[in-house]
Design a protein around this motif. Sequence first.
Motif, short mmCIF file in Angstrom:
data_model
loop_
_atom_site.label_atom_id
_atom_site.label_comp_id
_atom_site.label_asym_id
_atom_site.label_seq_id
_atom_site.Cartn_x
_atom_site.Cartn_y
_atom_site.Cartn_z
N UNK A 1 0.90 -1.34 0.03
CA UNK A 1 -0.22 -0.20 0.26
C UNK A 1 0.76 0.85 -0.01
N UNK A 2 -0.22 2.52 -0.32
CA UNK A 2 0.96 3.98 -0.18
C UNK A 2 0.13 4.47 0.49
N UNK A 3 0.58 6.38 0.63
CA UNK A 3 0.26 7.25 1.09
C UNK A 3 0.82 8.08 -0.20
N UNK A 4 -0.68 8.26 -1.34
CA UNK A 4 -0.67 9.63 -1.94
C UNK A 4 0.22 10.43 -1.49
N UNK A 5 1.00 11.48 -2.65
CA UNK A 5 1.48 12.30 -1.48
C UNK A 5 1.10 13.63 -2.71
N UNK A 6 0.50 14.75 -2.26
CA UNK A 6 -0.30 15.59 -2.38
C UNK A 6 0.70 17.66 -2.82
N UNK A 7 0.38 17.95 -3.59
CA UNK A 7 1.25 18.87 -4.35
C UNK A 7 1.77 20.16 -3.11
#
Length: 275
Positions: A57-63
Motif C-alpha cells: 500500500x502507499x500514501x498518495x503525495x499531495x502538491x
Amino acid sequence: MQPSGHVEQGGRSIPIYDSGNETAAATIVLVHGSSGTARGSFWAVYPILSFTRRVVAFDLQLPAEDGDLTLADAVDQLRAVVEHASADGPVALVGYSFGAVVAAAYAAEQPGTLASLALVAGWSKTDRHQLVRNDLWQRLHDSDPESLQRLTLLMAYSPGFVVGRNARDWAELQQAVTRPYPAQIMRLNREIDITSGLSRIDVPTLVIGCTHDAMVPLHHARVLFGAISDARYLEIDSGHAVSVERPAQLAVAIDDFTVDPREHPAGTIIPVDHA
C-alpha cells in the motif's frame, strides 16, 4: 501501520507499506480513498490480507501549498508503486472509493501490468448527488469542523452499524474522523469522469458495491459493472466505510478473487454467503 520504505517518483518520496511475504499468488496493491492515507482506508484489511499474501500500500503525495491534485498525477504515483511491487509479475490491483477511480484509470492505460482489478465503493463520473454532498463538506470544512465530523459519520456508516455501537466504539469512531479529508482530494473528487476509459479495461475485474453507501451510492458500482467487459459484481451489506464495518468479509472477497480471478465468469453477480 508504519511505512516500510519509500518509492521515488517525479522528485517525490512516496511512503509504502510492503508486507514482504513471498507467495505464489499475485502481489496485492492497495489504493486508498479520500482519507488520504493507506491506514485511513485499510487499517484492518491490510493486516488480514498480509497473513498469507504480499501486500503493498502507499500514501498518495499531495502538491505543496494546497496546489491542485490531478488524476494523472495520482495515476503516475500508482504506476511507480506498481513497478516496485511487480518484480515477480503482474499485480492484483485493489482500489477503494477515490482509490477505485485511480485504479480504474490506471487499468485503462496499462492493463498488461495487472493480474486482476478490484474496485470497492468506486465510481466513474461524479454526479449531482455527490456534488451536493461535496458542497456541504466544503462549507463545513471552512466554517464548522464539529458539524463536518457529524456529517462524515452520517455519510460513512450504515444506520445499523451506528445504532449498534457501544459508547466506547462510538467515541473511537468520532475520534477517527477528527482529521478532515485532504481538501485537494475532495476538490478532485468533484471533477471525476473516467467513463471513456472503462471500455479499455480488459483484465478480470471484481466490482464491489456497498448496500447502504451514502457517499458513493450503489448505482455507481452497477455502472462500473456494466461498463467493464470482464467484470463480476458483489454487494456487501455495509455503508461506505466497508473496511471498518465488514473488514473480514471484504478481505476474504479480495483474497478469493485475486487468487482465482476467473473462478466466476464475466457478468456474474456473486451470491453473498456471509452473515
